[in-house]
Scaffold this motif. Structure first.
Motif, PDB file in Angstrom:
ATOM      1  N   THR A  63       0.847  -1.193   0.000  1.00  0.00           N
ATOM      2  CA  THR A  63       0.000   0.000   0.000  1.00  0.00           C
ATOM      3  C   THR A  63       0.881   1.239   0.000  1.00  0.00           C
ATOM      4  OG1 THR A  63      -1.644  -1.221   1.293  1.00  0.00           O
ATOM      5  CG2 THR A  63      -1.881   1.173   1.212  1.00  0.00           C
ATOM      6  N   HIS A  64       0.681   2.101  -1.002  1.00  0.00           N
ATOM      7  CA  HIS A  64       1.480   3.317  -1.115  1.00  0.00           C
ATOM      8  C   HIS A  64       1.275   4.227   0.097  1.00  0.00           C
ATOM      9  CE1 HIS A  64       3.507   6.759  -2.842  1.00  0.00           C
ATOM     10  NE2 HIS A  64       2.416   7.480  -2.655  1.00  0.00           N
ATOM     11  N   ARG A  65       0.024   4.472   0.456  1.00  0.00           N
ATOM     12  CA  ARG A  65      -0.284   5.330   1.602  1.00  0.00           C
ATOM     13  C   ARG A  65      -1.491   4.755   2.318  1.00  0.00           C
ATOM     14  NH1 ARG A  65      -0.953  11.716   2.317  1.00  0.00           N
ATOM     15  NH2 ARG A  65      -0.936  11.671   4.588  1.00  0.00           N
ATOM     16  N   TYR A  66      -1.427   4.800   3.640  1.00  0.00           N
ATOM     17  CA  TYR A  66      -2.513   4.267   4.467  1.00  0.00           C
ATOM     18  C   TYR A  66      -2.784   5.240   5.603  1.00  0.00           C
ATOM     19  CZ  TYR A  66      -5.255   1.142   7.344  1.00  0.00           C
ATOM     20  OH  TYR A  66      -6.268   0.597   8.065  1.00  0.00           O
ATOM     21  N   GLN A  67      -4.060   5.558   5.822  1.00  0.00           N
ATOM     22  CA  GLN A  67      -4.455   6.392   6.952  1.00  0.00           C
ATOM     23  C   GLN A  67      -5.590   5.708   7.699  1.00  0.00           C
ATOM     24  OE1 GLN A  67      -5.414  10.223   5.132  1.00  0.00           O
ATOM     25  NE2 GLN A  67      -3.532  11.047   6.033  1.00  0.00           N
ATOM     26  N   TRP A  68      -5.467   5.643   9.015  1.00  0.00           N
ATOM     27  CA  TRP A  68      -6.539   5.131   9.863  1.00  0.00           C
ATOM     28  C   TRP A  68      -7.126   6.320  10.596  1.00  0.00           C
ATOM     29  CZ3 TRP A  68      -6.243   3.286  15.413  1.00  0.00           C
ATOM     30  CH2 TRP A  68      -7.457   2.721  15.800  1.00  0.00           C
ATOM     31  N   LEU A  69      -8.451   6.526  10.466  1.00  0.00           N
ATOM     32  CA  LEU A  69      -9.110   7.713  10.988  1.00  0.00           C
ATOM     33  C   LEU A  69     -10.098   7.379  12.091  1.00  0.00           C
ATOM     34  CD1 LEU A  69     -10.082   9.302   7.547  1.00  0.00           C
ATOM     35  CD2 LEU A  69      -8.104   9.857   8.934  1.00  0.00           C
ATOM     36  N   LYS A  70     -10.246   8.310  13.024  1.00  0.00           N
ATOM     37  CA  LYS A  70     -11.358   8.305  13.984  1.00  0.00           C
ATOM     38  C   LYS A  70     -12.085   9.611  13.722  1.00  0.00           C
ATOM     39  CE  LYS A  70     -12.542   8.254  18.867  1.00  0.00           C
ATOM     40  NZ  LYS A  70     -12.028   8.192  20.234  1.00  0.00           N
ATOM     41  N   LYS A  71     -13.215   9.504  13.068  1.00  0.00           N
ATOM     42  CA  LYS A  71     -13.941  10.661  12.539  1.00  0.00           C
ATOM     43  C   LYS A  71     -13.001  11.388  11.582  1.00  0.00           C
ATOM     44  CE  LYS A  71     -17.191  10.887  16.271  1.00  0.00           C
ATOM     45  NZ  LYS A  71     -17.761  11.597  17.361  1.00  0.00           N
ATOM     46  N   THR A  72     -12.555  12.585  11.906  1.00  0.00           N
ATOM     47  CA  THR A  72     -11.648  13.304  11.002  1.00  0.00           C
ATOM     48  C   THR A  72     -10.210  13.345  11.516  1.00  0.00           C
ATOM     49  OG1 THR A  72     -12.211  15.410  12.044  1.00  0.00           O
ATOM     50  CG2 THR A  72     -13.500  14.769  10.096  1.00  0.00           C
ATOM     51  N   THR A  73      -9.957  12.731  12.657  1.00  0.00           N
ATOM     52  CA  THR A  73      -8.616  12.726  13.241  1.00  0.00           C
ATOM     53  C   THR A  73      -7.810  11.544  12.707  1.00  0.00           C
ATOM     54  OG1 THR A  73      -9.486  13.703  15.271  1.00  0.00           O
ATOM     55  CG2 THR A  73      -7.312  12.671  15.410  1.00  0.00           C
ATOM     56  N   VAL A  74      -6.616  11.804  12.209  1.00  0.00           N
ATOM     57  CA  VAL A  74      -5.746  10.741  11.701  1.00  0.00           C
ATOM     58  C   VAL A  74      -5.035  10.100  12.891  1.00  0.00           C
ATOM     59  CG1 VAL A  74      -3.787  10.177  10.224  1.00  0.00           C
ATOM     60  CG2 VAL A  74      -5.430  11.923   9.502  1.00  0.00           C
ATOM     61  N   ILE A  75      -5.343   8.822  13.148  1.00  0.00           N
ATOM     62  CA  ILE A  75      -4.702   8.078  14.229  1.00  0.00           C
ATOM     63  C   ILE A  75      -3.354   7.535  13.765  1.00  0.00           C
ATOM     64  CG2 ILE A  75      -4.908   6.105  15.805  1.00  0.00           C
ATOM     65  CD1 ILE A  75      -7.006   8.272  16.328  1.00  0.00           C
ATOM     66  N   LEU A  76      -3.338   6.945  12.569  1.00  0.00           N
ATOM     67  CA  LEU A  76      -2.126   6.339  12.030  1.00  0.00           C
ATOM     68  C   LEU A  76      -1.990   6.731  10.568  1.00  0.00           C
ATOM     69  CD1 LEU A  76       0.226   4.247  12.464  1.00  0.00           C
ATOM     70  CD2 LEU A  76      -1.359   2.525  11.586  1.00  0.00           C
ATOM     71  N   ASP A  77      -0.790   7.193  10.188  1.00  0.00           N
ATOM     72  CA  ASP A  77      -0.509   7.586   8.808  1.00  0.00           C
ATOM     73  C   ASP A  77       0.771   6.878   8.381  1.00  0.00           C
ATOM     74  OD1 ASP A  77      -0.422   8.813   6.346  1.00  0.00           O
ATOM     75  OD2 ASP A  77      -0.201  10.849   7.123  1.00  0.00           O
TER      76      ASP A  77
END
Length: 186
Positions: free
Chosen positions: A50-64
């Motif tokens: 995966t080139h880029r991965y973001q895990w979100l909680k609502k609009t907050t990025v938890i993991l990038d």
């Protein structure tokens, strides 16, 4: 390719030594873990795929994560991302990770003039919101002596009877508890 996943971690019970696994590769996946325990989330097969991965909680990025490198981890003091297998381990789960309403208790007491005080309490809920109905309709002024239908405690007037329901909800879940009430004087 960029993957954006919304994942809820729901906390059930209290146990410091419990580890649960969850497949979070589907958008909107719901994972469950014990309060104080650990949850291991399978976020992808391998970070290198995966080139880029973001895990979100609502609009907050938890993991990038970009190209196997963690750019940011909002909870790095109690979590660890493993790029080789795509797992994200969160330790010491807390209610701020998202806490559902797990159980609701209704308690009623008759007062001296025949009124009935009813309290609704919830376990494990973060920011609970309460609502009440009697025989499937919102309580009216003719039935309610004090309190309002958005608090966890109400007092019903004399001679009020029927199916009383307390609903407790938050951003994660909604639980109903019902009790059949009858006149206090009877």
């Amino acid at each position: 390719m960029e993957a954006v996943i919304g994942l809820f971690v729901m906390i059930l019970g209290v146990s410091h030594n419990v580890e649960t696994n969850c497949d979070g590769r589907q958008n909107g996946a719901q994972c469950y873990g014990a309060l104080g325990g650990t949850v291991v989330l399978q976020l992808m097969n391998k970070a290198s795929e995966t080139h880029r991965y973001q895990w979100l909680k609502k609009t907050t990025v938890i993991l990038d994560v970009r190209r196997n490198i963690v750019l940011s981890n909002l909870i790095e003091n109690r979590s660890f991302f493993t790029p080789s297998d795509g797992t994200f381990r969160i330790n010491k789960l807390s209610t701020t990770d998202d806490a559902p309403v797990s159980s609701v208790l209704l308690v009623s007491d008759c007062l001296s003039q025949g009124e009935m005080k009813v309290s609704c309490s919830s376990e494990g809920a973060e920011s609970p919101q309460y609502s009440w109905t009697l025989d499937d309709h919102t309580l009216t002024d003719s039935e309610l002596l004090s309190g309002n239908t958005e608090t966890n405690s109400i007092t019903l007037k004399q001679h009020v009877s029927g199916k009383l329901v307390c609903s407790v909800r938050n951003d994660v879940s909604n639980v109903l508890k019902e009790v059949q009430i009858s006149n206090c004087g009877e």
